[in-house]
Design an enzyme around this catalytic site. Sequence first.
Site, short mmCIF file in Angstrom:
data_model
loop_
_atom_site.label_atom_id
_atom_site.label_comp_id
_atom_site.label_asym_id
_atom_site.label_seq_id
_atom_site.Cartn_x
_atom_site.Cartn_y
_atom_site.Cartn_z
N HIS A 97 1.10 -1.54 0.16
CA HIS A 97 -0.29 -0.34 -0.40
C HIS A 97 1.06 1.54 0.04
CE1 HIS A 97 -3.86 1.40 1.12
NE2 HIS A 97 -2.82 3.52 0.87
N HIS A 103 1.35 5.17 -1.65
CA HIS A 103 0.97 6.05 -1.85
C HIS A 103 2.15 7.08 -3.24
CE1 HIS A 103 -3.23 7.13 -1.22
NE2 HIS A 103 -2.61 6.15 0.11
N ARG A 140 2.21 9.06 -5.43
CA ARG A 140 2.01 10.45 -6.39
C ARG A 140 2.75 10.57 -7.21
NH1 ARG A 140 -1.96 10.19 -1.81
NH2 ARG A 140 -1.46 11.57 -0.08
N ASN A 183 -5.37 7.25 -6.74
CA ASN A 183 -5.37 7.99 -5.70
C ASN A 183 -5.54 9.77 -6.29
OD1 ASN A 183 -4.39 7.73 -3.56
ND2 ASN A 183 -5.31 9.03 -2.34
N LYS A 229 -9.16 -0.71 -6.52
CA LYS A 229 -9.29 0.13 -5.18
C LYS A 229 -10.23 1.04 -5.06
CE LYS A 229 -7.41 1.83 -0.87
NZ LYS A 229 -6.61 2.68 -0.49
N HIS A 257 -10.80 0.24 0.80
CA HIS A 257 -10.47 1.13 1.84
C HIS A 257 -11.86 1.15 3.36
CE1 HIS A 257 -9.09 5.70 3.39
NE2 HIS A 257 -10.51 5.15 4.64
N HIS A 317 -5.12 -1.20 5.42
CA HIS A 317 -4.85 -0.56 6.29
C HIS A 317 -5.22 -0.52 7.75
CE1 HIS A 317 -7.15 2.82 4.62
NE2 HIS A 317 -6.15 2.87 3.57
N ASP A 353 1.19 2.11 3.44
CA ASP A 353 0.74 4.05 3.52
C ASP A 353 0.98 5.05 4.07
OD1 ASP A 353 -2.28 4.95 2.91
OD2 ASP A 353 -2.71 4.47 4.92
N HIS A 392 2.12 14.41 1.25
CA HIS A 392 1.74 16.03 1.25
C HIS A 392 2.50 17.17 1.57
CE1 HIS A 392 -3.40 14.40 0.58
NE2 HIS A 392 -2.71 13.66 1.75
C1 NCD Z 1 -4.04 8.36 1.66
C2 NCD Z 1 -3.41 9.62 1.13
O1 NCD Z 1 -3.18 11.21 1.45
O2 NCD Z 1 -3.87 9.34 -0.31
N1 NCD Z 1 -4.51 9.51 3.46
C3 NCD Z 1 -4.50 8.36 4.18
O3 NCD Z 1 -4.52 9.54 5.62
N2 NCD Z 1 -3.43 6.95 4.16
C4 NCD Z 1 -5.22 7.69 1.28
C5 NCD Z 1 -5.76 6.77 1.83
O4 NCD Z 1 -5.13 5.92 1.99
O5 NCD Z 1 -6.95 6.62 2.68
ZN ZN Z 2 -3.20 5.04 1.35
#
Ligand code: NCD
Ligand code: ZN
Length: 371
Positions: free
Chosen positions: A24, A26, A28, A52, A106, A150, A192, A266, A270
């Site tokens: 899992h 991200h 980006r 996402n 997902k 999720h 998660h 996960d 940001h």
């Molecule tokens: C994830 C994200 O920022 O893309 N944020 C998070 O709090 N885990 C999205 C997700 O997996 O819920």
């Molecule tokens: Zn996530």
Amino acid sequence: MFEVLGRTEGKVTAFRMLKPDDWHQHMRDGDMLKLVGPMVSKRFYSAIIMPNLTPPITTAQQAFEYRQRILDATEPGFIPLMTLYLTDGLDPEEVRKSHNAVWAIKYYPRGLTTNSDSGVKNPADLWTPGTKPYDCLQVLAEQRGVLLLHAADGFDRAGAELDPYDQEKHFVMHTLPEIIKAHPRLKISVEHLSTKWGADFIVTHGGEYLGCSLTAHHLLLDRRDVFRGGFHPHRSWMPVIQPPEHKEALRHLATADKPFVWLGSDSAPHPRVKKEAACCASGVLMAHAGIELYAEAFEDMKALDNRFERFASLNGRKFFGFINDHMQTIELVREEWKPQPLFYAESGENLDVSELVPFRLGENIRWKLAA
Ligand code: NCD
Ligand code: ZN
């Protein structure tokens, strides 16, 4: 394969393990991907890449192109495992077409986390024949792909909005059983997992068709850490960090040596400005210490042995059908270090808006990846 390389007074101080996979992640896109990519590929042999983005990854073509950008941003040999984002309009034919390009789909409950506005509006569509989400899951099961959940509901059956601390509980009790009943041959990963209710469900029903990923943050933090002395935005994720008894249940699940439990960090970076904002974005960068932080939790549980390697490097691979007998390894040493602020803008011109706060900024992390 797990091998202790050093021990002091009975405690492991260095070890080698099969290079793990992150189920899992991200990563980006753009400059942020360029910063995060090497962190991930240094520690992980492969990773399931979350879809996402804005706009979300909903076609085989988009997944293919995103995969190429990831390959460009990571070390040679790293394998990105692509996913599609389940929307109300995702066409089952697109799922069929994506067979060779994606590993999983997902599900995001609409509005409950970052970039989930395109998520499925009505969870019941997942088990209601005749809807597109249902048909997509039927095709996914035929292809032996994995549904990534999720696992949160925004509303109860009467339409009342749920408390964030009850969203996973409601999903596990009311939504997940319906999905399983409707798609008994579909592989499902609860992402998660964050509650003792979820842990109980997985222990009872986990197996060939059902498993879960666990994050390091849910194994290391409880709700007190998020609110001690005030709200800590850089310890804020979805699903929310629960009270201590949930962390304990998850730690026991992680170290119980169950084949249906695996690592999914996960990591979700940001910019600092989006975390320290009127509405704090959910998600935090974990990739800078993507395996080291898990080693802390397993050390706390006196489980830094073969169990750690099965959790991080073997269980997920078997469940997902990722047949790959690579023999690459990584080494971790017990040496404290402090993460520093990170900046993802290439030019350095926009330092104020491109700062990223890694998990545990300025605090100690107990394990270090050997160079
Ligand atoms: C994830 C994200 O920022 O893309 N944020 C998070 O709090 N885990 C999205 C997700 O997996 O819920
Ligand atoms: Zn996530």
